[in-house]
Design a protein around this motif. Structure first.
Motif, PDB file in Angstrom:
ATOM      1  N   LEU A  41     -58.116  43.362 -57.515  1.00 17.90           N
ATOM      2  CA  LEU A  41     -57.831  44.518 -56.664  1.00 17.90           C
ATOM      3  C   LEU A  41     -56.413  45.043 -56.861  1.00 17.90           C
ATOM      4  O   LEU A  41     -56.191  46.258 -56.945  1.00 17.90           O
ATOM      5  CB  LEU A  41     -58.049  44.141 -55.194  1.00 17.90           C
ATOM      6  CG  LEU A  41     -57.774  45.248 -54.175  1.00 17.90           C
ATOM      7  CD1 LEU A  41     -58.650  46.466 -54.441  1.00 17.90           C
ATOM      8  CD2 LEU A  41     -57.986  44.729 -52.752  1.00 17.90           C
ATOM      9  N   VAL A  42     -55.415  44.165 -56.936  1.00 18.57           N
ATOM     10  CA  VAL A  42     -54.024  44.628 -57.055  1.00 18.57           C
ATOM     11  C   VAL A  42     -53.796  45.382 -58.359  1.00 18.57           C
ATOM     12  O   VAL A  42     -53.209  46.474 -58.341  1.00 18.57           O
ATOM     13  CB  VAL A  42     -53.039  43.459 -56.884  1.00 18.57           C
ATOM     14  CG1 VAL A  42     -51.612  43.925 -57.153  1.00 18.57           C
ATOM     15  CG2 VAL A  42     -53.142  42.879 -55.470  1.00 18.57           C
ATOM     16  N   PRO A  43     -54.227  44.873 -59.519  1.00 17.73           N
ATOM     17  CA  PRO A  43     -54.091  45.687 -60.731  1.00 17.73           C
ATOM     18  C   PRO A  43     -54.832  47.017 -60.646  1.00 17.73           C
ATOM     19  O   PRO A  43     -54.370  48.023 -61.191  1.00 17.73           O
ATOM     20  CB  PRO A  43     -54.690  44.783 -61.821  1.00 17.73           C
ATOM     21  CG  PRO A  43     -54.498  43.395 -61.313  1.00 17.73           C
ATOM     22  CD  PRO A  43     -54.692  43.500 -59.829  1.00 17.73           C
ATOM     23  N   PHE A  44     -55.957  47.038 -59.966  1.00 16.92           N
ATOM     24  CA  PHE A  44     -56.689  48.293 -59.783  1.00 16.92           C
ATOM     25  C   PHE A  44     -55.869  49.286 -58.964  1.00 16.92           C
ATOM     26  O   PHE A  44     -55.768  50.472 -59.313  1.00 16.92           O
ATOM     27  CB  PHE A  44     -58.033  48.022 -59.111  1.00 16.92           C
ATOM     28  CG  PHE A  44     -58.763  49.259 -58.686  1.00 16.92           C
ATOM     29  CD1 PHE A  44     -59.197  50.192 -59.618  1.00 16.92           C
ATOM     30  CD2 PHE A  44     -59.009  49.509 -57.334  1.00 16.92           C
ATOM     31  CE1 PHE A  44     -59.868  51.342 -59.220  1.00 16.92           C
ATOM     32  CE2 PHE A  44     -59.679  50.653 -56.938  1.00 16.92           C
ATOM     33  CZ  PHE A  44     -60.109  51.571 -57.873  1.00 16.92           C
ATOM     34  N   LEU A  99     -58.884  48.875 -45.931  1.00 16.90           N
ATOM     35  CA  LEU A  99     -58.069  50.072 -45.700  1.00 16.90           C
ATOM     36  C   LEU A  99     -56.595  49.714 -45.609  1.00 16.90           C
ATOM     37  O   LEU A  99     -55.733  50.413 -46.164  1.00 16.90           O
ATOM     38  CB  LEU A  99     -58.516  50.781 -44.418  1.00 16.90           C
ATOM     39  CG  LEU A  99     -59.920  51.379 -44.389  1.00 16.90           C
ATOM     40  CD1 LEU A  99     -60.140  52.136 -43.088  1.00 16.90           C
ATOM     41  CD2 LEU A  99     -60.167  52.282 -45.574  1.00 16.90           C
ATOM     42  N   ASP A 100     -56.299  48.637 -44.904  1.00 19.47           N
ATOM     43  CA  ASP A 100     -54.899  48.222 -44.762  1.00 19.47           C
ATOM     44  C   ASP A 100     -54.276  47.921 -46.124  1.00 19.47           C
ATOM     45  O   ASP A 100     -53.133  48.315 -46.401  1.00 19.47           O
ATOM     46  CB  ASP A 100     -54.808  46.975 -43.870  1.00 19.47           C
ATOM     47  CG  ASP A 100     -55.077  47.278 -42.405  1.00 19.47           C
ATOM     48  OD1 ASP A 100     -55.053  48.471 -42.035  1.00 19.47           O
ATOM     49  OD2 ASP A 100     -55.325  46.318 -41.645  1.00 19.47           O
ATOM     50  N   ILE A 101     -55.013  47.219 -46.978  1.00 24.68           N
ATOM     51  CA  ILE A 101     -54.482  46.852 -48.291  1.00 24.68           C
ATOM     52  C   ILE A 101     -54.227  48.104 -49.136  1.00 24.68           C
ATOM     53  O   ILE A 101     -53.200  48.212 -49.815  1.00 24.68           O
ATOM     54  CB  ILE A 101     -55.434  45.878 -49.009  1.00 24.68           C
ATOM     55  CG1 ILE A 101     -55.445  44.533 -48.280  1.00 24.68           C
ATOM     56  CG2 ILE A 101     -55.037  45.698 -50.470  1.00 24.68           C
ATOM     57  CD1 ILE A 101     -56.493  43.557 -48.771  1.00 24.68           C
ATOM     58  N   PHE A 102     -55.148  49.057 -49.102  1.00 21.61           N
ATOM     59  CA  PHE A 102     -54.946  50.299 -49.842  1.00 21.61           C
ATOM     60  C   PHE A 102     -53.700  51.031 -49.330  1.00 21.61           C
ATOM     61  O   PHE A 102     -52.885  51.517 -50.123  1.00 21.61           O
ATOM     62  CB  PHE A 102     -56.176  51.201 -49.715  1.00 21.61           C
ATOM     63  CG  PHE A 102     -57.205  50.983 -50.779  1.00 21.61           C
ATOM     64  CD1 PHE A 102     -57.386  51.909 -51.793  1.00 21.61           C
ATOM     65  CD2 PHE A 102     -58.004  49.844 -50.772  1.00 21.61           C
ATOM     66  CE1 PHE A 102     -58.335  51.708 -52.789  1.00 21.61           C
ATOM     67  CE2 PHE A 102     -58.959  49.633 -51.761  1.00 21.61           C
ATOM     68  CZ  PHE A 102     -59.122  50.562 -52.776  1.00 21.61           C
ATOM     69  N   GLU A 103     -53.548  51.112 -48.019  1.00 20.79           N
ATOM     70  CA  GLU A 103     -52.420  51.856 -47.457  1.00 20.79           C
ATOM     71  C   GLU A 103     -51.101  51.123 -47.685  1.00 20.79           C
ATOM     72  O   GLU A 103     -50.068  51.763 -47.896  1.00 20.79           O
ATOM     73  CB  GLU A 103     -52.670  52.119 -45.980  1.00 20.79           C
ATOM     74  CG  GLU A 103     -53.826  53.093 -45.765  1.00 20.79           C
ATOM     75  CD  GLU A 103     -53.897  53.620 -44.359  1.00 20.79           C
ATOM     76  OE1 GLU A 103     -53.718  52.820 -43.424  1.00 20.79           O
ATOM     77  OE2 GLU A 103     -54.135  54.833 -44.193  1.00 20.79           O
ATOM     78  N   GLU A 104     -51.106  49.806 -47.649  1.00 17.38           N
ATOM     79  CA  GLU A 104     -49.887  49.038 -47.912  1.00 17.38           C
ATOM     80  C   GLU A 104     -49.408  49.231 -49.348  1.00 17.38           C
ATOM     81  O   GLU A 104     -48.225  49.087 -49.636  1.00 17.38           O
ATOM     82  CB  GLU A 104     -50.142  47.555 -47.633  1.00 17.38           C
ATOM     83  CG  GLU A 104     -50.280  47.223 -46.152  1.00 17.38           C
ATOM     84  CD  GLU A 104     -50.897  45.863 -45.910  1.00 17.38           C
ATOM     85  OE1 GLU A 104     -51.024  45.088 -46.891  1.00 17.38           O
ATOM     86  OE2 GLU A 104     -51.271  45.564 -44.768  1.00 17.38           O
ATOM     87  N   SER A 105     -50.336  49.583 -50.239  1.00 20.19           N
ATOM     88  CA  SER A 105     -49.962  49.826 -51.629  1.00 20.19           C
ATOM     89  C   SER A 105     -49.359  51.214 -51.826  1.00 20.19           C
ATOM     90  O   SER A 105     -48.832  51.514 -52.899  1.00 20.19           O
ATOM     91  CB  SER A 105     -51.178  49.666 -52.542  1.00 20.19           C
ATOM     92  OG  SER A 105     -52.048  50.777 -52.411  1.00 20.19           O
TER      93      SER A 105
END
Length: 263
Positions: A41-44, A99-105
């Protein structure tokens, strides 16, 4: 766009100008999409940011993926305890965490209703007529979903003559309506109210993702279950292919009612 299965993703893509379309591996939509794995997920997310993406919309159905512990990259692996805890807490918690992970990125998440507001009907009867008994059944169904919402079970129920015939759980809407069809004889009065299929978001649900969705197939399934109509919370449910849904409801003699949230 993060695309899932079903008719919603193609409808949203058609409204976007030159979108990047990605899909979780194993849940390919009926449109061209580049797959990604949750284990990376993080590399994506890095790829999205490097490509100039600033906003993301989720559209379509996705079930919980099977995770391969060997496939995690080091940075995504640091999120594993958080992701697993969320997945074990129910769908709503899992989606909020995503959603939180996407927004934190650094990516903002928008809702389908921001892109296609016409897909989310306001209050009113789209077709057909509701009886007093139908309205009572719809109100009872709404009360049931408000009560079960904190349990994170599902977004639909079927009520006939005040009794809950079926409640949506993990197998989904079609399975619920099939169950209701096979148990229609449980209605106390065979000549009484036929019942209502009702949909609504879960109380407190983040409406940027996983809004309940109805469409022509929902009408066909409700008719097969012998119900009087379909009701849903106005402003909280996506209706796909409205003209076709109305046409099928008319042909089957069903009502379609976008109910006030406090009805």
């Amino acid at each position: 766009m993060i695309a899932g299965q079903g008719r919603l993703a193609p409808a949203v893509v058609a409204a976007l100008e030159d979108p990047q379309v990605h899909a979780l591996e194993g849940f390919a939509p009926d449109i061209p999409a580049t797959p990604f794995r949750l284990e990376r997920l993080v590399p994506f997310l890095d790829h999205l940011l490097d490509s100039g993406v600033t906003r993301v919309v989720f559209a379509g159905a996705v079930r919980r993926p099977r995770l391969d512990p060997e496939a995690f990259d080091p940075r995504t692996a640091q999120l594993v305890p958080r992701i697993l805890a969320a997945m074990q807490s129910g769908d709503d918690t899992a989606l909020r965490t995503v959603l939180d992970i996407f927004e934190e990125s650094g990516l903002s998440v928008c809702s389908v209703s921001e892109i296609l507001p016409d897909l989310v009907p306001g209050e009113g009867i789209l077709t057909g007529t509701t009886s007093e008994a139908d309205r009572r059944d719809a109100a009872r169904a709404a009360a049931i979903l408000r009560a079960t919402g904190p349990l994170d079970l599902g977004q639909g129920t079927v009520v006939a003559q005040g009794l809950c015939l079926a409640l949506e759980t993990l197998p989904g809407t079609a399975a619920m309506l099939d169950f209701a069809a096979r148990h229609a004889n449980l209605r106390p009065n065979p000549e009484g109210a036929r019942g209502v299929f009702y949909k609504a978001p879960k109380p407190g649900q983040d409406r940027r993702i996983d809004l309940p969705t109805l469409g022509p197939d929902s009408v066909t399934q409700a008719a097969a279950a012998g119900l009087a109509g379909i009701a849903w919370e106005a402003g909280g449910v996506i209706l796909l292919d409205r003209d076709e849904a109305v046409a099928r409801a008319d042909a089957a003699g069903l009502f379609l009612w976008s109910m006030p949230p406090d009805a």
